[in-house]
Design a protein around this motif. Structure first.
Motif: not given
Length: 226
Positions: A36-58
Motif C-alpha cells: 500500500d505504500a512506498v517511501v523515498y528519501a528526499a534528503g532527510d525527509t521521507e516522501l511517502v506515496l500511499r494508496r488510500p487505505s488508511t488514515v492519514p491518507r496522504g
C-alpha cells in the motif's frame, strides 16, 4: 518546538506509475515499500506515496518544492523537458521548474544551497485552507512566522523549519493548488506542540514517540521526539 520536516505523505491511486515518476524519473532512493505504500528519501525527509487505505491518507493535488543543487538545474531541465510540460519561475537569484506527477501533485525543483546530488530535501509545502486567518493563527502558535502575503490575501507564506504556504482555494504558479488532507511530520517537542495548539486542533492523539494532530482544515501534523 518543531525542528525539521521528517515526512511528507502523498496519496497515489496506483503505486507503479508513482514509483516510476519518483524512483526512475526523479532518481529518488527507495527506502522501503509494502503493498500500500512506498517511501523515498528526499534528503532527510521521507516522501511517502500511499494508496488510500488508511488514515492519514496522504495529501491530494499537493504543491511542494524539493531542493536541488544550483549547478544541477540545467541538467534537470534538459532531463525533464519534452517528457513533461515544464514551467519556470525565478525568485531572486534562484530558479525553479514545475511539473506534475501522475496523480496531479505539482512538484517544484528549486535551486537551493544543498549538496546533492539530486533531490536533497523538501523546502516548501502548500496547504489549502478554508479560513486563512484561522490557519495562520494555528501555525504561528507552532512557531511559524509570516513572511509574505498575497495582495488579495488568498495566501500566506510562513517560515519555520521549512516554508509552509497557506492558500485559500485558488490556482497558483503553474496552476498549482494547495493540498487537501496533507500528512506532514516533524521532529520536535510533542508535549510543547500539544500545549500550543490546545483546543484549536480538531483532534490530538498519542502515537509512537509523539503526537498526531488534525488541524482545523483536516491536515495531519505528526510530531515525534527529536
Amino acid at each position: 518546538m518543531l525542528d525539521s520536516l521528517s515526512r511528507l505523505g502523498l496519496e497515489v491511486k496506483y503505486l507503479d506509475p508513482a514509483s516510476a515518476f519518483y524512483g526512475d524519473t526523479l532518481a529518488m532512493t527507495e527506502l522501503r515499500r509494502d503493498e500500500d505504500a512506498v517511501v523515498y528519501a528526499a534528503g532527510d525527509t521521507e516522501l511517502v506515496l500511499r494508496r488510500p487505505s488508511t488514515v492519514p491518507r496522504g495529501g491530494v493535488h499537493t504543491h511542494f518544492a524539493c531542493s536541488i543543487p544550483a549547478d544541477e538545474y540545467d541538467d534537470w531541465w534538459d532531463r525533464l523537458d519534452g517528457r513533461f510540460d515544464l514551467e519556470e519561475h525565478v525568485f531572486g537569484d534562484a530558479r525553479s521548474l514545475y511539473c506534475y506527477d501522475p496523480d496531479g501533485n505539482c512538484v517544484e525543483l528549486g535551486q537551493t544551497d544543498v549538496s546533492g546530488p539530486g533531490i536533497d530535501g523538501v523546502f516548501e509545502v502548500v496547504l489549502e485552507v478554508e479560513d486563512l486567518a484561522r490557519a495562520e493563527s494555528f501555525y504561528t502558535d507552532l512557531g511559524f512566522e509570516p513572511v509574505d502575503r498575497g495582495e488579495d490575501r488568498v495566501r500566506t507564506r510562513l517560515q519555520g523549519p521549512m516554508a509552509l504556504e497557506l492558500w485559500e482555494p485558488h490556482l497558483g504558479l503553474a496552476d498549482a493548488r494547495g493540498g487537501l488532507h496533507v500528512d506532514i511530520a516533524f521532529a520536535g517537542d510533542p508535549a510543547a506542540v500539544s500545549e500550543a495548539v490546545g483546543d484549536a486542533a480538531c483532534a490530538v492523539e498519542t502515537v509512537e514517540d509523539g503526537v498526531r494532530i488534525r488541524d482545523p482544515d483536516g491536515h495531519y501534523l505528526t510530531v515525534t521526539e527529536r
